[in-house]
Design an enzyme around this catalytic site. Structure first.
Site, PDB file in Angstrom:
ATOM      1  CG  ASP A 123      70.865  12.219  40.046  1.00 40.69           C
ATOM      2  OD1 ASP A 123      70.826  11.789  38.875  1.00 40.69           O
ATOM      3  OD2 ASP A 123      69.951  12.884  40.557  1.00 40.69           O
ATOM      4  CG  ASP A 141      69.963  13.688  34.797  1.00 42.93           C
ATOM      5  OD1 ASP A 141      68.879  13.197  34.415  1.00 42.93           O
ATOM      6  OD2 ASP A 141      70.346  13.655  35.988  1.00 42.93           O
TER       7      ASP A 141
END
Length: 168
Positions: A123, A141
């Protein structure tokens, strides 16, 4: 079985490929240019921050003993198969739904690759405002979220269309 040519929604797989490449290239860049937890301010409310998420959304189950890697990998495989088969079968008139499925397939595959290779998801998109910080996320995402939003919008559009057709 219907011929593949009758399923023009497979044409949206190019979206899957584009966003999968963007996701993987961006993660590769982050991993190869930054240290874990390093943060680069881009805007007053946005940083690029390298993080590794062994859990799911909002780091759910991240503190478990490692079994979650295989659990979330299996979920991503199942979700990817479902999205692909659904995309193949969705009527060609339902373009919004087809685009939504192509985006969600891309996101599922992007995070699946990370989990399978590393045991965690990379991330790096880090938004914050006035002391509030949104959990760090990635392009995969983002396209899952956009795909889900499109799917919800499509379902309301379909419902409105059904009600309109019933009145006619």
């Amino acid at each position: 079985m219907k011929k593949m040519s009758q399923h023009s929604n497979l044409k949206w797989l190019w979206l899957t490929l584009i966003f999968l490449l963007a996701d993987q290239v961006s993660k590769y860049w982050v991993v190869n240019t930054m240290n874990l937890y390093q943060s680069i301010e881009v805007l007053p409310f946005f940083n690029i921050t390298y993080a590794q998420n062994t859990g799911a959304a909002f780091s759910f189950l991240a503190d478990q003993g490692g079994w979650q890697r295989w659990f979330f990998t299996a979920i991503a495989v199942i979700a990817s198969v479902i999205f692909f088969v659904w995309l193949f079968r969705v009527p060609k008139q339902q373009q919004k739904l087809a685009i939504a499925l192509a985006l969600m397939l891309s996101g599922a595959l992007g995070n699946l690759i990370d989990r399978a290779l590393f045991g965690y998801v990379i991330d790096f998109l880090d938004f914050h405002l006035q002391g509030y910080r949104w959990p760090t996320f990635n392009i995969a995402d983002s396209v899952i979220f956009i795909g889900a939003a499109l799917m919800i919008w499509d379902s309301f559009s379909q419902e409105k269309q059904r009600k309109h057709s019933a009145k006619a």
